[in-house]
Design a protein around this motif. Structure first.
Motif, PDB file in Angstrom:
ATOM      1  N   ALA A 148       3.311  10.358   4.811  1.00  0.00           N
ATOM      2  CA  ALA A 148       2.773  11.421   3.787  1.00  0.00           C
ATOM      3  C   ALA A 148       0.676  10.660   4.422  1.00  0.00           C
ATOM      4  CB  ALA A 148       2.677  10.614   2.094  1.00  0.00           C
ATOM      5  N   LEU A 149       1.233   9.557   5.737  1.00  0.00           N
ATOM      6  CA  LEU A 149      -0.453   9.636   5.952  1.00  0.00           C
ATOM      7  C   LEU A 149      -0.719   9.594   7.337  1.00  0.00           C
ATOM      8  CD1 LEU A 149      -3.511   8.432   4.491  1.00  0.00           C
ATOM      9  CD2 LEU A 149      -2.583   6.756   4.608  1.00  0.00           C
ATOM     10  N   PHE A 150       0.496   9.509   7.424  1.00  0.00           N
ATOM     11  CA  PHE A 150      -0.228   8.946   9.550  1.00  0.00           C
ATOM     12  C   PHE A 150       0.999   9.644  10.685  1.00  0.00           C
ATOM     13  CE2 PHE A 150      -0.861   4.427   7.024  1.00  0.00           C
ATOM     14  CZ  PHE A 150      -1.948   4.532   7.643  1.00  0.00           C
ATOM     15  N   ARG A 151       0.703  11.183   9.790  1.00  0.00           N
ATOM     16  CA  ARG A 151       1.332  11.701  10.040  1.00  0.00           C
ATOM     17  C   ARG A 151       0.848  12.483  12.028  1.00  0.00           C
ATOM     18  NH1 ARG A 151       3.363  16.997   5.877  1.00  0.00           N
ATOM     19  NH2 ARG A 151       3.905  15.573   4.843  1.00  0.00           N
ATOM     20  N   ALA A 152       2.177  13.448  11.963  1.00  0.00           N
ATOM     21  CA  ALA A 152       1.684  13.242  13.611  1.00  0.00           C
ATOM     22  C   ALA A 152       0.407  14.673  14.701  1.00  0.00           C
ATOM     23  CB  ALA A 152       2.492  14.219  15.298  1.00  0.00           C
ATOM     24  N   ARG A 153      -0.444  13.942  15.308  1.00  0.00           N
ATOM     25  CA  ARG A 153      -1.578  14.589  15.031  1.00  0.00           C
ATOM     26  C   ARG A 153      -1.848  16.232  16.385  1.00  0.00           C
ATOM     27  NH1 ARG A 153      -4.943   9.810  17.927  1.00  0.00           N
ATOM     28  NH2 ARG A 153      -2.820   9.696  18.709  1.00  0.00           N
ATOM     29  N   GLY A 154      -2.313  17.175  15.573  1.00  0.00           N
ATOM     30  CA  GLY A 154      -2.193  18.891  16.076  1.00  0.00           C
ATOM     31  C   GLY A 154      -0.545  18.940  15.392  1.00  0.00           C
ATOM     32  N   SER A 155       0.005  18.959  14.076  1.00  0.00           N
ATOM     33  CA  SER A 155       1.006  19.340  14.153  1.00  0.00           C
ATOM     34  C   SER A 155       0.624  20.471  13.556  1.00  0.00           C
ATOM     35  CB  SER A 155       2.291  18.283  12.898  1.00  0.00           C
ATOM     36  OG  SER A 155       1.074  17.895  12.080  1.00  0.00           O
ATOM     37  N   VAL A 213       0.459  -1.479  -0.037  1.00  0.00           N
ATOM     38  CA  VAL A 213      -0.090  -0.166   0.196  1.00  0.00           C
ATOM     39  C   VAL A 213       0.343   1.399  -0.234  1.00  0.00           C
ATOM     40  CG1 VAL A 213      -1.523   0.965   1.262  1.00  0.00           C
ATOM     41  CG2 VAL A 213      -1.541  -1.655   1.291  1.00  0.00           C
ATOM     42  N   LYS A 214       0.224   2.198  -1.038  1.00  0.00           N
ATOM     43  CA  LYS A 214       1.416   2.872  -1.134  1.00  0.00           C
ATOM     44  C   LYS A 214       0.518   4.509  -0.611  1.00  0.00           C
ATOM     45  CE  LYS A 214       4.718   2.130  -4.145  1.00  0.00           C
ATOM     46  NZ  LYS A 214       6.208   1.782  -3.788  1.00  0.00           N
ATOM     47  N   GLY A 215       1.044   4.654   0.729  1.00  0.00           N
ATOM     48  CA  GLY A 215       0.843   5.519   1.463  1.00  0.00           C
ATOM     49  C   GLY A 215      -0.173   6.551   0.717  1.00  0.00           C
ATOM     50  N   PRO A 216       0.649   7.400  -0.451  1.00  0.00           N
ATOM     51  CA  PRO A 216      -0.687   8.688  -0.996  1.00  0.00           C
ATOM     52  C   PRO A 216      -1.574   8.320  -1.140  1.00  0.00           C
ATOM     53  CG  PRO A 216       2.057   9.314  -1.199  1.00  0.00           C
ATOM     54  CD  PRO A 216       1.644   7.865  -0.729  1.00  0.00           C
ATOM     55  N   GLU A 217      -1.958   6.402  -1.957  1.00  0.00           N
ATOM     56  CA  GLU A 217      -2.803   6.443  -2.716  1.00  0.00           C
ATOM     57  C   GLU A 217      -3.860   6.170  -2.593  1.00  0.00           C
ATOM     58  OE1 GLU A 217      -1.563   2.876  -4.195  1.00  0.00           O
ATOM     59  OE2 GLU A 217      -0.192   3.509  -6.077  1.00  0.00           O
ATOM     60  N   LEU A 218      -4.225   6.146  -0.204  1.00  0.00           N
ATOM     61  CA  LEU A 218      -4.686   5.974   0.519  1.00  0.00           C
ATOM     62  C   LEU A 218      -6.024   6.817   0.856  1.00  0.00           C
ATOM     63  CD1 LEU A 218      -3.319   3.432   3.657  1.00  0.00           C
ATOM     64  CD2 LEU A 218      -5.610   3.849   1.609  1.00  0.00           C
ATOM     65  N   LEU A 219      -5.240   8.194   0.315  1.00  0.00           N
ATOM     66  CA  LEU A 219      -5.708   9.817   1.083  1.00  0.00           C
ATOM     67  C   LEU A 219      -6.880  10.186  -0.729  1.00  0.00           C
ATOM     68  CD1 LEU A 219      -2.547  12.441   0.908  1.00  0.00           C
ATOM     69  CD2 LEU A 219      -3.932  11.165   2.815  1.00  0.00           C
ATOM     70  N   ASN A 220      -8.645  10.375   0.401  1.00  0.00           N
ATOM     71  CA  ASN A 220      -9.108  10.061  -0.484  1.00  0.00           C
ATOM     72  C   ASN A 220      -9.942  11.620  -0.019  1.00  0.00           C
ATOM     73  OD1 ASN A 220     -12.714   9.945  -1.366  1.00  0.00           O
ATOM     74  ND2 ASN A 220     -11.230   8.323  -2.447  1.00  0.00           N
ATOM     75  N   LYS A 221     -10.682  12.713  -1.267  1.00  0.00           N
ATOM     76  CA  LYS A 221     -11.575  13.582  -0.919  1.00  0.00           C
ATOM     77  C   LYS A 221     -12.728  13.849   0.278  1.00  0.00           C
ATOM     78  CE  LYS A 221     -13.620  14.735  -5.019  1.00  0.00           C
ATOM     79  NZ  LYS A 221     -13.241  15.675  -6.133  1.00  0.00           N
ATOM     80  N   TYR A 222     -13.063  12.038   0.491  1.00  0.00           N
ATOM     81  CA  TYR A 222     -14.606  12.279   0.758  1.00  0.00           C
ATOM     82  C   TYR A 222     -14.727  11.704   1.970  1.00  0.00           C
ATOM     83  CZ  TYR A 222     -16.249  12.573  -3.940  1.00  0.00           C
ATOM     84  OH  TYR A 222     -16.385  12.778  -4.827  1.00  0.00           O
ATOM     85  N   VAL A 223     -15.406  11.972   3.167  1.00  0.00           N
ATOM     86  CA  VAL A 223     -14.874  12.247   4.655  1.00  0.00           C
ATOM     87  C   VAL A 223     -15.698  10.665   4.791  1.00  0.00           C
ATOM     88  CG1 VAL A 223     -16.303  12.661   6.771  1.00  0.00           C
ATOM     89  CG2 VAL A 223     -16.059  14.396   5.314  1.00  0.00           C
ATOM     90  N   GLY A 224     -14.431   9.823   5.488  1.00  0.00           N
ATOM     91  CA  GLY A 224     -14.704   8.383   6.089  1.00  0.00           C
ATOM     92  C   GLY A 224     -14.167   7.658   5.031  1.00  0.00           C
ATOM     93  N   GLU A 225     -13.738   7.613   3.471  1.00  0.00           N
ATOM     94  CA  GLU A 225     -13.502   7.191   2.471  1.00  0.00           C
ATOM     95  C   GLU A 225     -11.644   5.889   3.141  1.00  0.00           C
ATOM     96  OE1 GLU A 225     -14.606   5.399  -0.902  1.00  0.00           O
ATOM     97  OE2 GLU A 225     -16.314   5.484   0.822  1.00  0.00           O
ATOM     98  N   THR A 226     -11.293   7.698   3.228  1.00  0.00           N
ATOM     99  CA  THR A 226      -9.664   7.043   3.701  1.00  0.00           C
ATOM    100  C   THR A 226      -9.700   5.584   4.795  1.00  0.00           C
ATOM    101  OG1 THR A 226      -8.711   8.984   3.185  1.00  0.00           O
ATOM    102  CG2 THR A 226      -7.713   7.615   4.627  1.00  0.00           C
TER     103      THR A 226
END
Length: 467
Positions: free
Chosen positions: A291-298, A248-261
């Protein structure tokens, strides 16, 4: 008296009138039939649920009804078949299958007919699969079309947006194919293979095997290659002929629709659990994890991590009962990954895949410069054998790269070394085309090193080579 000619003419007229009358009668019958069709009451589409003797249980407009069946309708129709019901609530004909419906994700295959699906968020329901044996046709994470009124799942559909993320490779890469990383490989084998090969000892010492590991370091140094080798090695350790590598490539998981990722992440782990249930080892590999699981609140993004990171944490905590599932993350910027993912108990083994030194470079070059390649006859004659010739070329290349004058040690990577060999092969081919002697020589390899270092310096000076 009438003449014979008059009698013949009248007979012909009588025959023509008879023909016209028959034609008018046929047209009148056809018009009457069409009028009957146009004036017939409408028929309703229904779904056959089950047979009850000479009657049938049918779902009509959201209502379950037991109705009569016309003699012309076959009595061997399967449940889920679309039928036509007249105004008197009698099944009179068979209709074509419904091609549309609500998409749902398979959460679990219960038995040969029933599946547990999730639709509209987290709304779970049990559906009957009509496309054959559910155990052989359906697996966790698949998408099916269901009829919310009847609870039937009509067919499995391909979701290219998801399936493209789940490349179920059978890795053919083993640790012997990787050069210059013997120390890291040994640590990986201790963390991953020991619990598989010696589960009794781990239970005796009350030691839980790691659920995942993080490979971090500069780009092009073998992180993805190691992850594939882990899947191959796990298959040998478990004793199975097949292993799965869900890349799984991290950027490929990104989706603009809420909940899709978040749904993609659930689907990935559901697929991994389904494969692992058969006893085959499964490696779920997240590349470019930062690219996907960055630190929260950064504050460096749209804060989508507030929902994506918890979803991954939930899935990581849910694989503890499956010892043949391992999660591997790779990143060039491990400092940007959320700390909760890297804490002990999740991706608790962290291994740095650093740039190769001189000795490691010689080892890596030896994986690509092999005696089976067409070598220059002078090189083979000078060193006595093809093996000695390629070993000398690898040492010459490493000496050039790590000479003080080049300043190249901070630029060398496994990918660069492979590209150097490819450049040397290209030079040897062009030399043959120009009419020179056939074969790869030390001069070709050293010239390829010079070209590669020159390009690497140019990229680095513009800041393009930073991971």
């Amino acid at each position: 008296m009438r003449m014979p000619d008059d009698v013949g003419r009248l007979q012909k007229q009588n025959a023509e009138l008879g023909r016209l009358l028959e034609s008018a009668r046929a047209q009148l019958g056809e018009l009457r039939e069409r009028l009957g069709e146009l004036s017939a009451p409408p028929q309703t589409f229904g779904t056959l649920l089950a047979w009850a003797g000479d009657h049938a249980d049918v779902m009509i407009a959201g209502r379950r009804m037991r109705v009569a069946v016309a003699p012309s309708v076959p009595r061997d129709l399967p449940p889920g078949q679309e039928v036509l019901v007249n105004a008197l609530s009698v099944v009179v004909d068979v209709a074509g299958p419904e091609r549309a419906g609500q998409a749902a994700i398979v959460r679990e295959v219960i038995d040969d007919e029933r599946i547990l699906v999730v639709a509209r968020g987290e709304d779970e329901r049990v559906a009957l699969f009509l496309g054959g044996n559910a155990r052989t046709r359906i697996q966790e994470g698949d998408t099916v079309i269901i009829d919310p009124r009847t609870g039937f799942a009509n067919e499995r559909v391909e979701r290219t947006g998801i399936e493209s993320l789940l490349l179920e490779e059978v890795p053919d890469v083993d640790y012997a194919s990787i050069g210059g990383l013997s120390r890291q490989i040994e640590r990986i084998r201790d963390a991953i293979e020991l619990p598989v090969r010696h589960p009794d000892l781990y239970r005796e010492h009350a030691l839980q095997p790691p659920r995942g590991l993080l490979l971090y370091g500069p780009p092009g140094c073998g992180k993805t290659l190691i992850a594939k080798a882990v899947a191959h090695s796990l298959a040998d350790a478990v004793g199975t002929q097949k292993s799965y590598f869900l890349s799984v490539k991290g950027p490929e998981l990104l989706n603009k629709y809420v909940g899709e990722t978040e749904r993609y992440i659930r689907t990935i782990f559901e697929r991994g659990r389904a494969k692992a249930a058969s006893g085959a080892p499964v490696v779920i590999f997240f590349d470019e994890m930062d690219a996907l699981f960055r630190a929260r609140g950064s504050g460096v993004s749209s804060d989508m991590e507030t929902t994506i990171v918890p979803q991954l944490l939930t899935e990581l905590d849910g694989i503890e009962s499956l010892g043949n599932v391992i999660v591997i993350g790779a990143s060039n910027r491990e400092d940007m990954i959320d700390p909760a993912i890297l804490r002990p108990g999740r991706l608790d083994v962290k291994i740095e895949i650093s740039r190769p030194d001189r000795e490691a470079s010689v080892d890596i070059l030896g994986k690509y410069l092999t005696p089976g390649l067409p070598l220059a006859a002078a090189e083979v004659a000078e060193h006595g054998s093809p093996e000695a010739a390629v070993a000398s070329m690898s040492v010459a290349a490493a000496d050039y790269l790590f000479a003080d004058a080049t300043g190249a040690p901070g630029l060398v990577s496994g990918a660069m070394l492979r590209n150097i060999v490819d450049r040397a092969k290209t030079r040897a081919i062009k030399s043959v085309i120009a009419g020179n002697a056939r074969g790869i020589s030390t001069a070709h390899v050293v010239a390829a090193c010079a070209e590669e270092i020159s390009e690497a310096r140019a990229v680095e000076s513009r800041g393009l080579g930073r991971g």
